[in-house]
Scaffold this motif. Structure first.
Motif, PDB file in Angstrom:
ATOM      1  N   ARG A   1      -1.767  -0.268  -9.934  1.00  0.00           N
ATOM      2  CA  ARG A   1      -2.330  -1.180 -10.198  1.00  0.00           C
ATOM      3  C   ARG A   1      -1.535  -2.622  -9.617  1.00  0.00           C
ATOM      4  NH1 ARG A   1      -4.975   0.873 -14.606  1.00  0.00           N
ATOM      5  NH2 ARG A   1      -2.664  -0.724 -15.699  1.00  0.00           N
ATOM      6  N   ALA A   2      -0.723  -2.285  -9.926  1.00  0.00           N
ATOM      7  CA  ALA A   2       0.982  -4.083  -9.516  1.00  0.00           C
ATOM      8  C   ALA A   2       0.649  -3.903  -7.936  1.00  0.00           C
ATOM      9  CB  ALA A   2       2.000  -4.086 -10.011  1.00  0.00           C
ATOM     10  N   ALA A   3       1.151  -2.642  -7.607  1.00  0.00           N
ATOM     11  CA  ALA A   3       1.490  -2.472  -5.771  1.00  0.00           C
ATOM     12  C   ALA A   3      -0.238  -3.031  -5.169  1.00  0.00           C
ATOM     13  CB  ALA A   3       1.373  -1.595  -5.386  1.00  0.00           C
ATOM     14  N   ARG A   4      -1.128  -2.546  -5.573  1.00  0.00           N
ATOM     15  CA  ARG A   4      -2.623  -2.800  -4.814  1.00  0.00           C
ATOM     16  C   ARG A   4      -3.214  -4.146  -5.094  1.00  0.00           C
ATOM     17  NH1 ARG A   4      -4.578   1.897  -7.279  1.00  0.00           N
ATOM     18  NH2 ARG A   4      -5.123   0.861  -8.875  1.00  0.00           N
ATOM     19  N   ALA A   5      -2.412  -5.248  -6.016  1.00  0.00           N
ATOM     20  CA  ALA A   5      -3.407  -6.688  -5.956  1.00  0.00           C
ATOM     21  C   ALA A   5      -2.114  -7.675  -5.435  1.00  0.00           C
ATOM     22  CB  ALA A   5      -2.401  -7.450  -8.140  1.00  0.00           C
TER      23      ALA A   5
ATOM     24  N   GLY B   1      -0.745  -5.859  -2.232  1.00  0.00           N
ATOM     25  CA  GLY B   1      -1.095  -5.295  -1.811  1.00  0.00           C
ATOM     26  C   GLY B   1      -2.627  -6.480  -1.122  1.00  0.00           C
ATOM     27  N   ASN B   2      -3.416  -6.791  -1.953  1.00  0.00           N
ATOM     28  CA  ASN B   2      -4.571  -7.499  -1.823  1.00  0.00           C
ATOM     29  C   ASN B   2      -4.640  -9.055  -1.872  1.00  0.00           C
ATOM     30  OD1 ASN B   2      -6.101  -4.854  -2.363  1.00  0.00           O
ATOM     31  ND2 ASN B   2      -6.730  -5.495  -4.946  1.00  0.00           N
ATOM     32  N   LEU B   3      -3.918  -9.813  -2.083  1.00  0.00           N
ATOM     33  CA  LEU B   3      -3.056 -10.881  -2.156  1.00  0.00           C
ATOM     34  C   LEU B   3      -2.596 -11.088  -0.587  1.00  0.00           C
ATOM     35  CD1 LEU B   3      -0.677 -12.161  -5.666  1.00  0.00           C
ATOM     36  CD2 LEU B   3      -2.905 -12.705  -4.072  1.00  0.00           C
ATOM     37  N   SER B   4      -1.910  -9.566   0.074  1.00  0.00           N
ATOM     38  CA  SER B   4      -1.716 -10.059   1.274  1.00  0.00           C
ATOM     39  C   SER B   4      -2.780  -9.564   2.009  1.00  0.00           C
ATOM     40  CB  SER B   4      -1.246  -8.854   1.594  1.00  0.00           C
ATOM     41  OG  SER B   4       0.462  -8.943   0.385  1.00  0.00           O
ATOM     42  N   TRP B   5      -3.545  -9.402   2.486  1.00  0.00           N
ATOM     43  CA  TRP B   5      -4.620  -9.122   2.813  1.00  0.00           C
ATOM     44  C   TRP B   5      -5.546 -10.423   2.581  1.00  0.00           C
ATOM     45  CZ3 TRP B   5      -5.302  -5.956   6.748  1.00  0.00           C
ATOM     46  CH2 TRP B   5      -3.978  -4.186   6.475  1.00  0.00           C
ATOM     47  N   TRP B   6      -5.636 -11.148   1.617  1.00  0.00           N
ATOM     48  CA  TRP B   6      -6.085 -12.184   1.672  1.00  0.00           C
ATOM     49  C   TRP B   6      -5.458 -13.337   1.881  1.00  0.00           C
ATOM     50  CZ3 TRP B   6     -10.956 -14.514   0.155  1.00  0.00           C
ATOM     51  CH2 TRP B   6     -11.453 -13.609  -0.697  1.00  0.00           C
ATOM     52  N   ALA B   7      -4.075 -13.225   2.019  1.00  0.00           N
ATOM     53  CA  ALA B   7      -3.116 -14.192   2.959  1.00  0.00           C
ATOM     54  C   ALA B   7      -3.914 -13.773   4.278  1.00  0.00           C
ATOM     55  CB  ALA B   7      -1.419 -13.734   2.302  1.00  0.00           C
ATOM     56  N   LEU B   8      -3.825 -12.952   5.322  1.00  0.00           N
ATOM     57  CA  LEU B   8      -3.647 -12.683   6.419  1.00  0.00           C
ATOM     58  C   LEU B   8      -5.662 -12.832   6.861  1.00  0.00           C
ATOM     59  CD1 LEU B   8      -2.273 -10.540   8.279  1.00  0.00           C
ATOM     60  CD2 LEU B   8      -4.231  -8.764   8.057  1.00  0.00           C
ATOM     61  N   GLY B   9      -6.326 -12.664   5.798  1.00  0.00           N
ATOM     62  CA  GLY B   9      -8.023 -13.238   5.952  1.00  0.00           C
ATOM     63  C   GLY B   9      -8.035 -14.582   6.328  1.00  0.00           C
ATOM     64  N   LEU B  10      -6.888 -15.541   5.684  1.00  0.00           N
ATOM     65  CA  LEU B  10      -6.689 -17.086   5.365  1.00  0.00           C
ATOM     66  C   LEU B  10      -5.684 -17.578   6.739  1.00  0.00           C
ATOM     67  CD1 LEU B  10      -5.701 -18.024   1.741  1.00  0.00           C
ATOM     68  CD2 LEU B  10      -7.989 -18.869   2.608  1.00  0.00           C
TER      69      LEU B  10
ATOM     70  N   THR C   1       0.695  -0.841   0.319  1.00  0.00           N
ATOM     71  CA  THR C   1       0.150  -0.317  -0.175  1.00  0.00           C
ATOM     72  C   THR C   1       1.117   1.286  -0.324  1.00  0.00           C
ATOM     73  OG1 THR C   1      -1.472  -1.495   1.292  1.00  0.00           O
ATOM     74  CG2 THR C   1      -1.979   1.299   1.700  1.00  0.00           C
ATOM     75  N   ARG C   2       2.073   1.727   0.909  1.00  0.00           N
ATOM     76  CA  ARG C   2       2.796   2.328   0.786  1.00  0.00           C
ATOM     77  C   ARG C   2       3.767   2.488  -0.633  1.00  0.00           C
ATOM     78  NH1 ARG C   2       7.124   3.268   4.961  1.00  0.00           N
ATOM     79  NH2 ARG C   2       6.657   4.886   4.633  1.00  0.00           N
ATOM     80  N   ILE C   3       3.857   1.074  -1.537  1.00  0.00           N
ATOM     81  CA  ILE C   3       4.853   0.922  -2.279  1.00  0.00           C
ATOM     82  C   ILE C   3       3.768   1.750  -3.372  1.00  0.00           C
ATOM     83  CG2 ILE C   3       5.179  -0.232  -4.346  1.00  0.00           C
ATOM     84  CD1 ILE C   3       6.509  -2.486  -2.323  1.00  0.00           C
ATOM     85  N   ALA C   4       2.322   1.796  -3.844  1.00  0.00           N
ATOM     86  CA  ALA C   4       1.504   2.383  -4.227  1.00  0.00           C
ATOM     87  C   ALA C   4       1.505   3.641  -4.657  1.00  0.00           C
ATOM     88  CB  ALA C   4       0.297   1.665  -3.930  1.00  0.00           C
TER      89      ALA C   4
END
Lengths: 291, 228
Positions: free
Chosen positions: A159-163, A165-174, A43-46
Motif C-alpha cells: 500500500r505504501a509503495a502504491r501510494a 507510485g500514485n503520487l509519482s504518476w500524478w507528478a508526471l501528469g502535472l 511499482t517495482r518495490i511493491a
C-alpha cells in the motif's frame, strides 16, 4: 523556382520564443524523468516486497531454553503435516544471530537476549494454507507458537509503495499539464504577434486546421527537442547516480537499466505529443474566439 | 450570382454602415462600386469576402445564404474569391512569389504543381524579375500588382478589388484596370470598388453608387461586361 519555401515559413516564428519553449519543456522533461523513475521504481518495490514475502512464513516460539527444543519439534511436526506447507526448518542460533546482526551490530550473544526460536516455513504458492487454520492447529497442540505469513506487512508495504507510485504518476501528469499550459500561453501570445499573417491566411482560404497544423509542426519539434535535452540531462544524472553504489541499491529504477531507453523515448515522445495537442487546442480556441 | 437582399451591416455597436442594400450581380459580370470615402464600399466588399456577416437582410453567394456557412465552408468559399485589398495585405516575411502562391499553398496544392503558374502570373503583372523580392523592398505599384497576382492565381470565380488603383500613378492605374478587364474577359466576376469616378467613367461598365451606406443609383449588370 527557389522563391517558394516550405509551409512552415508561412508563420514568422521568433527564434527567441522557440528557445524559451525548448527550455521550459527541457526542464519539465527533466522533472518528468524523475517522476517516471519514482513511479516505475515504487511499482517495482511493491512487487519485489510482495513477491519476496509471498510463499514464506515464520513461526515464532516464545519459550525458555529448557522447553524450546520440545516445542520446536512439536511445531515442525505440525507444520510438516499441514497441507500447503512445502517445507519447515528451524533456524539455528547462528541463523537467528545473523538476522539480528543489523540491529545489534557485531554478532549478538543470544544467551544474553530473550530471542525467540524461529521456524522458517516455505509455502506451496499454489495452495497456501489459511493462516488462521495453521494457528489453530498450533494452539490446539499447545505449541505456544505464533504463525506469521507476513500478510500484514505485505499489505502495508504494498500500500505504501502504491501510494508513492500514485503520487509519482500524478507528478508526471502535472508535468504534462505544465508543458501544455506553457505551450498554450506561448501560442496565445505568438498569435497576437502573428495576427496579420493569420488573417491573410484565412482570407486566402485557410481552414482553422491548416493554421493549427503550422503551429503543431513547429511545437512538435520544439517539444521533442526540449524532451530530448531534458531527458538527456536526466539520463546523465541517472548514470551518475548509478556510479554511486550506495545510491544504486536505494533506487530500483537505476537498478533496472533496461528501462532507460524505453523511458527516455517515452518522455521525448510524450513531450512532443503534449506540445502538439496543446498547440492545436490553443490555435483552434484562439481562432474561434476571434470569430 | 451575388445577391444582396435588404442587407444592413454595422461594426459591433457602431452605427449602420450599410442599410437596405439590394444588389444583384450576375456571374461573369464586371461591376464598379463607387461612392465617397465612408460610403460603405469597403464594408460591402468585406461582406462579400466573408470577413463579416450582415447584421440585417440576406446575402446569397454561390447559391448559399452566407449566414448558414460553417467555418470550413467559409474557408472553401474564400478560395473561390480573390481579393485585392486597399492596403495590399502582403506578408512581409515572404517573397513576392510566396505571397502570390499563398491561395494555392493553403488549398493544399503542391509546389511542383503551381510553380509555373506563379511564375507566369508574376510575369503577367510585369514582376517576373522580382519573384524573390520581399514586399518591403517593392514600390506601392509593385505591391499592388503582387496583390493582384495573388488574387487571381487560383483562378477564383469572383475577384473583389478595393481601390486597387488608389496608390499608383495614372499610367499604372490604367495598366491595372486592363488586368481586371482581362480577368473579366476570362469569365471572372469582378467587383471593383473605387472613388475615382473619372477613371471609372472611361469604361462602359455597370456602376453601383453607394451614398451613406445605401445604394444611391445602380445599373444592373447583365452578363459579361465589356471594356471600353
Amino acid at each position: 523556382m527557389s522563391a517558394i519555401r516550405s509551409k512552415g515559413a508561412l508563420i514568422p516564428f521568433q527564434a527567441a520564443s522557440g528557445g524559451l519553449m525548448i527550455l521550459i519543456v527541457a526542464a519539465m522533461a527533466f522533472l518528468a524523468c524523475f517522476a517516471l523513475a519514482g513511479a516505475l521504481g515504487t511499482t517495482r518495490i511493491a512487487s519485489t516486497w510482495t513477491e519476496g514475502l509471498a510463499g514464506a512464513a515464520t513461526v515464532r516460539i516464545d519459550a525458555n531454553e529448557d522447553d524450546r527444543a520440545r516445542r520446536t519439534s512439536l511445531v515442525l511436526d505440525i507444520l510438516r503435516d499441514t497441507e500447503g506447507i512445502a517445507d519447515a526448518r528451524a533456524l539455528s542460533e547462528r541463523d537467528v544471530a545473523d538476522l539480528l546482526t543489523p540491529w545489534f551490530g557485531g554478532t549478538p550473544d543470544l544467551g544474553e537476549l530473550p530471542a525467540p526460536g524461529i521456524v522458517a516455513v516455505t509455502l506451496d504458492i499454489e495452495n497456501e494454507p489459511d493462516p488462521t487454520v495453521v494457528q489453530a492447529r498450533l494452539d490446539g497442540a499447545g505449541a505456544g507458537a505464533v504463525y506469521d505469513d507476513h500478510g500484514r506487512w505485505r499489505g502495508k508495504a504494498a500500500r505504501a509503495a502504491r501510494a508513492i507510485g500514485n503520487l509519482s504518476w500524478w507528478a508526471l501528469g502535472l508535468t504534462a499539464l505544465a508543458i501544455a499550459a506553457s505551450v498554450f500561453l506561448v501560442i496565445s501570445i505568438a498569435m497576437v504577434a502573428h495576427k496579420g499573417t493569420i488573417e491573410a491566411l484565412r482570407l486566402a482560404g485557410a481552414e482553422d486546421r491548416f493554421v493549427a497544423n503550422l503551429y503543431q509542426k513547429r511545437f512538435f519539434w520544439l517539444g521533442a527537442l526540449g524532451g530530448l535535452i531534458g531527458s538527456g540531462f536526466a539520463l546523465a544524472a541517472f548514470v551518475g547516480l548509478d556510479a554511486l553504489s550506495s545510491v544504486r541499491s536505494a533506487l530500483p529504477m537505476i537498478d533496472a537499466p533496461y528501462y532507460w531507453p524505453i523511458a527516455w523515448l517515452a518522455i521525448i515522445l510524450a513531450c512532443a505529443l503534449v506540445a502538439v495537442l496543446a498547440a492545436r487546442l490553443a490555435v483552434l480556441a484562439t481562432l474561434r474566439r476571434r470569430g | 450570382m451575388i445577391q444582396f437582399e435588404n442587407v444592413g451591416f454595422r461594426y459591433k455597436r457602431g452605427p449602420e454602415v450599410l442599410q437596405n442594400v439590394d444588389l444583384e450581380i450576375p456571374a461573369g459580370s464586371f461591376q464598379f462600386i463607387t461612392g465617397e470615402s465612408g460610403a460603405g464600399k469597403s464594408s460591402l466588399l468585406r461582406l462579400l469576402y466573408l470577413d463579416s456577416m450582415p447584421t440585417a437582410g440576406r446575402i446569397s453567394l454561390f447559391g448559399r445564404d452566407v449566414t448558414t456557412l460553417t467555418r470550413d465552408e467559409i474557408a472553401w468559399f474564400r478560395r473561390r474569391i480573390g481579393v485585392v485589398f486597399q492596403d495590399f495585405r502582403l506578408l512581409d516575411h515572404l517573397s513576392a512569389a510566396e505571397n502570390v502562391a499563398l491561395p494555392l499553398t493553403v488549398a493544399g496544392v503542391r509546389e511542383a504543381a503551381y510553380r509555373d503558374n506563379v511564375t507566369e502570373m508574376l510575369q503577367w503583372v510585369g514582376l517576373g524579375d522580382k519573384m524573390e523580392v520581399r514586399p518591403p523592398e517593392l514600390s506601392g505599384g509593385e505591391k499592388q500588382r503582387v496583390a493582384i497576382a495573388r488574387a487571381v492565381v487560383a483562378s477564383p470565380d469572383i475577384i473583389l478589388a478595393d481601390e486597387p488603383t488608389g496608390s499608383v500613378d495614372p499610367a499604372m492605374a490604367e495598366r491595372i484596370m486592363a488586368l481586371f478587364v482581362e480577368m473579366n474577359r476570362l469569365g471572372k466576376t469582378v467587383l471593383f470598388a473605387s472613388h475615382d469616378l473619372a477613371m471609372i467613367e472611361q469604361y462602359k461598365l455597370p456602376i453601383t453608387t453607394l451614398r451613406g451606406g445605401t445604394v444611391a443609383s445602380g445599373k444592373r449588370a447583365s452578363g459579361r461586361g465589356a471594356a471600353a
